[in-house]
Design a protein around this motif. Structure first.
Motif, PDB file in Angstrom:
ATOM      1  N   PHE A  44     -25.527   6.588  15.140  1.00 52.53           N
ATOM      2  CA  PHE A  44     -24.728   7.480  15.984  1.00 52.53           C
ATOM      3  C   PHE A  44     -23.463   6.719  16.340  1.00 52.53           C
ATOM      4  N   ALA A  45     -22.317   7.330  16.173  1.00 50.51           N
ATOM      5  CA  ALA A  45     -21.063   6.673  16.543  1.00 50.51           C
ATOM      6  C   ALA A  45     -20.096   7.695  17.107  1.00 50.51           C
ATOM      7  N   THR A  46     -19.212   7.247  17.991  1.00 46.13           N
ATOM      8  CA  THR A  46     -18.150   8.100  18.529  1.00 46.13           C
ATOM      9  C   THR A  46     -16.823   7.368  18.382  1.00 46.13           C
ATOM     10  N   PHE A  47     -15.734   8.149  18.304  1.00 47.27           N
ATOM     11  CA  PHE A  47     -14.406   7.545  18.242  1.00 47.27           C
ATOM     12  C   PHE A  47     -13.373   8.543  18.732  1.00 47.27           C
ATOM     13  N   GLU A  48     -12.196   8.028  19.105  1.00 50.73           N
ATOM     14  CA  GLU A  48     -11.086   8.846  19.572  1.00 50.73           C
ATOM     15  C   GLU A  48      -9.866   8.517  18.727  1.00 50.73           C
ATOM     16  N   ARG A  68     -11.565  13.755  19.997  1.00 54.33           N
ATOM     17  CA  ARG A  68     -12.802  12.987  20.021  1.00 54.33           C
ATOM     18  C   ARG A  68     -13.757  13.516  18.965  1.00 54.33           C
ATOM     19  N   GLU A  69     -14.524  12.600  18.408  1.00 55.58           N
ATOM     20  CA  GLU A  69     -15.438  13.002  17.347  1.00 55.58           C
ATOM     21  C   GLU A  69     -16.679  12.112  17.391  1.00 55.58           C
ATOM     22  N   ALA A  70     -17.806  12.662  16.969  1.00 54.22           N
ATOM     23  CA  ALA A  70     -19.046  11.899  16.836  1.00 54.22           C
ATOM     24  C   ALA A  70     -19.569  12.081  15.424  1.00 54.22           C
ATOM     25  N   LEU A  71     -20.200  11.033  14.914  1.00 51.71           N
ATOM     26  CA  LEU A  71     -20.795  11.070  13.581  1.00 51.71           C
ATOM     27  C   LEU A  71     -22.263  10.675  13.709  1.00 51.71           C
ATOM     28  N   ILE A  72     -23.147  11.539  13.199  1.00 49.70           N
ATOM     29  CA  ILE A  72     -24.587  11.291  13.206  1.00 49.70           C
ATOM     30  C   ILE A  72     -25.037  11.218  11.761  1.00 49.70           C
ATOM     31  N   LEU A  73     -25.530  10.058  11.354  1.00 50.32           N
ATOM     32  CA  LEU A  73     -25.839   9.813   9.952  1.00 50.32           C
ATOM     33  C   LEU A  73     -27.333   9.988   9.689  1.00 50.32           C
ATOM     34  N   GLY A  74     -27.812  11.228   9.819  1.00 49.63           N
ATOM     35  CA  GLY A  74     -29.214  11.485   9.520  1.00 49.63           C
ATOM     36  C   GLY A  74     -29.664  12.839  10.028  1.00 49.63           C
ATOM     37  N   GLU A  75     -30.606  13.435   9.328  1.00 51.24           N
ATOM     38  CA  GLU A  75     -31.219  14.691   9.752  1.00 51.24           C
ATOM     39  C   GLU A  75     -32.630  14.418  10.258  1.00 51.24           C
ATOM     40  N   GLY A  76     -33.140  15.339  11.090  1.00 52.94           N
ATOM     41  CA  GLY A  76     -34.470  15.180  11.679  1.00 52.94           C
ATOM     42  C   GLY A  76     -34.441  15.002  13.177  1.00 52.94           C
ATOM     43  N   ILE A  77     -33.337  15.424  13.816  1.00 58.47           N
ATOM     44  CA  ILE A  77     -33.209  15.278  15.267  1.00 58.47           C
ATOM     45  C   ILE A  77     -34.279  16.089  16.006  1.00 58.47           C
ATOM     46  N   TRP A  78     -34.762  17.155  15.377  1.00 57.98           N
ATOM     47  CA  TRP A  78     -35.793  17.971  16.039  1.00 57.98           C
ATOM     48  C   TRP A  78     -37.045  17.136  16.321  1.00 57.98           C
ATOM     49  N   ARG A  79     -37.317  16.156  15.464  1.00 54.32           N
ATOM     50  CA  ARG A  79     -38.475  15.287  15.699  1.00 54.32           C
ATOM     51  C   ARG A  79     -38.258  14.418  16.937  1.00 54.32           C
TER      52      ARG A  79
END
Length: 677
Positions: A447-451, A456-467
């Motif tokens: 998980f990363a954020t940047f400006e 502003r933006e966030a990047l999430i490198l993976g699926e399966g957050i429901w778990r």
């Protein structure tokens, strides 16, 4: 002992005997008793040495008596004191501790409980909530594999947590409720429940549902009133009878001004009503003038979409819609934040529209993401193309400085699935969660954020957050912790305010029985978390002008202060950092409500049902002698003799070494005495 070992021992004995006889009997000058004595000593020495080399193992059985445990769980909530049962409860505990027969037959373990369960060091009967289901859950973790009859000293009135009536499905011990209170029925009318949203929107009307109940035999008439300050905003007559014991009143109230507005709902007390505290319930609503609309854009179906929507909408200030790329393009102006879920070939126009509107966004990549296209559509980061799938577990970055992130025990969460490869950033970024592969944390963000350029933006490198959301529920029996984590991420991305070195997290208002906790984070000039700062909060009661100061305590990656003991009222506060010219101010409201004072007597029927389903017996507090006698005479709780079997190698037997030394010494002494040396 194995047959092979016995064979070795017999052979060793024969060899030791032959060697001893060869030295002292065969062609030896020593005759008579001395010869046989020296042969015996040499045999003992040689045989003992051979036994040490063989090292046979023996079974050692130890017998011991095991007393059953007697678990005593004591309700330490305010309702016990309110029902005038605190002294009875204390006297009963002292009687248990003083009874010699009981202590000789049981290991007594005392616990007290309110919202949490603790070792019973002292009883103050000042807990604001009582969570009896948690008691059985925690005790089951300790005592389910032993004999542990349980005395539950309580009035049976639960105010928090799951229903304890089903606790015996998890807790496999007989429960003996000690009922604090009586079965006397009093005429009473009260507000059983009040349902209202925490937030409302300016110039709208918000719904309120009031459920009032009646306990009595005669028909009665009263009135429901809702006031704000000195103004009555709603009034309605209501009536009850022996057959009609509840009334549900639905109404709407206007939201005319921004901020927190408090209300007081009251059912007018009856004549000679014993408990009038439960006739009143205070509530508050925070009126806001806008709502954050979040678009979750995806062209594939995935359970992550529903989990994100549920988490975002757990806060009434936010609304989330799941859209396809085409649907978003037709309504793009309605949203303040876009979650781009696994972009594919259809997302070119979407990225252009987001850039045109200068919207903030979250990009979530997974196994269906077209990284070749995503690398082209933006220039902030690039992903190495490998066409290989990898699972990454999260690891919290303790120095994340953009907003407060609570540690949800991320390292125990299920892994996210994504394409294997390194992600390189061309802009400054901050990592919330690092990637962990096979237990090894790597210096790459999950998980990363940047400006960049005021966006502003966030990047999430993976699926399966429901778990993750499901795991949070398994850990906490609630989705709140995970939903708050997603909510903070959305809140950060929904605004373009500059970040500050001091962040303070609090609610606008708290109910009287809530934990009033304020969290803060402080960073140095490089926006690295400062774990040795001194933070203080100064509170001023706006109603009484009384001022109080409290220090913050470092807790993981946050500073926290617990204000749960404050009186109800309106407060202004200032959080300051010592030796720094940095502070944050705000206001909060604590509503006057004590759930533990809503009861008139014990919940006898529920406690008796608990005893029956757990194969226990219920008692009233004035029948303590019967409790002790029945426990002592119950054959289920007799002391049990147990044994432990331990395999002991001969080399651990120290006496064998002493025997070898003794036999060698005796042999040397006899030979020396007779001039044979």
């Amino acid at each position: 002992m194995q047959t092979e070992t016995i064979t070795y021992i017999i052979i060793s004995g024969i060899i030791a005997l032959l060697l001893a006889l060869f030295q002292y009997a065969y062609k030896s000058k020593i005759k008579g008793l001395r010869s046989w004595l020296l042969s015996a000593l040499r045999f003992v020495t040689l045989f003992s040495i051979f036994m040490l080399l063989i090292n046979p193992k023996f079974d050692k059985i130890t017998y011991f008596n095991e007393k059953p445990n007697l678990v005593v769980a004591i309700d330490n909530s305010e309702s016990i004191d309110y029902l005038n049962q605190s002294q009875n409860s204390t006297d009963f505990i002292n009687a248990l501790k003083a009874n010699e027969a009981l202590n000789s037959n049981f290991n007594l373990e005392f616990y007290s409980f309110g919202k949490e369960i603790h070792q019973a060091d002292s009883l103050l009967f000042d807990e604001k909530q009582s969570n009896m289901a948690l008691v059985f859950k925690r005790l089951a973790e300790v005592y389910n594999n032993s004999i542990a009859p349980t005395l539950l000293i309580s009035d049976g009135n639960q105010t928090y947590g799951n229903d304890y009536a089903y606790a015996t499905k998890r807790y496999k011990q007989p429960v003996f409720p000690i009922i604090l209170g009586d079965t006397t029925t009093y005429t009473d009318v009260k507000i059983q429940q009040l349902n209202v949203n925490r937030y409302a929107y300016l110039k709208n009307k918000f719904p309120v549902e009031v459920i009032a109940t009646y306990n009595g035999n005669s028909p009665v008439n009263t009135q429901l009133r809702i006031t704000s300050g000195t103004t009555t905003v709603f009034s309605q007559p209501i009536s009850f009878s022996k057959s009609e014991t509840s009334r549900i009143v639905n109404l709407t109230l206007p939201a005319n001004s921004v901020g927190v507005t408090s209300y007081r709902a009251q059912v007018v007390p009856l004549d000679n009503e014993k408990n009038t505290i439960n006739n009143v319930k205070n509530f508050a609503v925070e009126v806001i003038d806008q709502k954050t609309n979040v678009a979750i854009v995806s062209d594939i179906l995935h359970p992550d979409l529903g989990a994100l929507k549920k988490s975002i909408e757990s806060n009434e200030q936010r609304k989330a819609e799941i859209l396809s790329t085409t649907e978003f393009l037709s309504a793009s102006g309605d949203f303040q934040l876009v979650i781009v879920y696994q972009p594919t070939n259809n997302f070119r126009a979407l990225f252009k529209e987001i850039d045109r509107l200068k919207l903030n966004k979250i990009v979530i990549a997974g196994t269906k993401t077209n990284w070749s296209l995503l690398n082209q559509l933006q220039s902030n980061y690039k992903q190495q193309l490998t066409n290989q799938i990898e699972e990454y577990q999260p690891s919290l970055n303790q120095n994340y400085a953009t907003f407060i992130v609570d540690n949800l025990n991320f390292s125990e969460f299920p892994p996210l699935t994504a394409e294997f490869g390194e992600t390189t950033f061309s802009v400054p970024f901050e990592t919330i969660l690092y990637k962990t592969i096979n237990g090894t944390e790597i210096d790459e963000p999950l998980f990363a954020t940047f400006e960049i350029n005021d966006r502003r933006e966030a990047l999430i490198l993976g699926e399966g957050i429901w778990r993750w959301r499901a795991q949070a529920f398994l850990n906490e029996d609630s989705f709140n912790t995970f939903d708050n984590f997603i909510g903070k991420l959305v809140q950060y991305l929904s605004t373009n305010k500059r970040r500050t070195r001091l962040n303070v997290n609090y609610e606008s208002f708290y109910n009287g029985n809530d934990n009033v906790k304020i969290a803060a984070q402080f960073f140095n000039k490089n926006y690295e978390f400062e774990d040795n700062a001194n933070l203080n909060i100064t509170l001023k009661n706006k109603d009484t002008d009384e001022t109080q100061s409290f220090p913050f305590v470092l807790k993981n990656t946050n500073y926290e202060v617990d204000l749960s003991g404050l009186d109800a009222g309106n407060y202004s506060f200032t959080v300051k950092v010592n030796n720094e010219n940095i502070s944050k101010s705000g206001e909060l409201k604590i509503l006057d409500y004590n759930v533990e004072q809503q009861f008139l007597n014990a919940n006898v029927s529920k406690l008796q049902s608990l005893a029956e389903t757990s194969n226990g017996t219920s008692y009233f507090i004035d029948n303590t002698n019967a409790v002790i006698n029945n426990l002592l005479n119950d054959s289920r709780f007799a002391t049990i003799q147990k044994s432990t079997k331990k395999v002991v190698p001969l080399i651990d037997w120290k006496y064998l070494l002493a025997l070898i030394i003794l036999s060698l010494s005796a042999e040397w002494f006899i030979r020396k005495y007779n001039g044979l040396i």
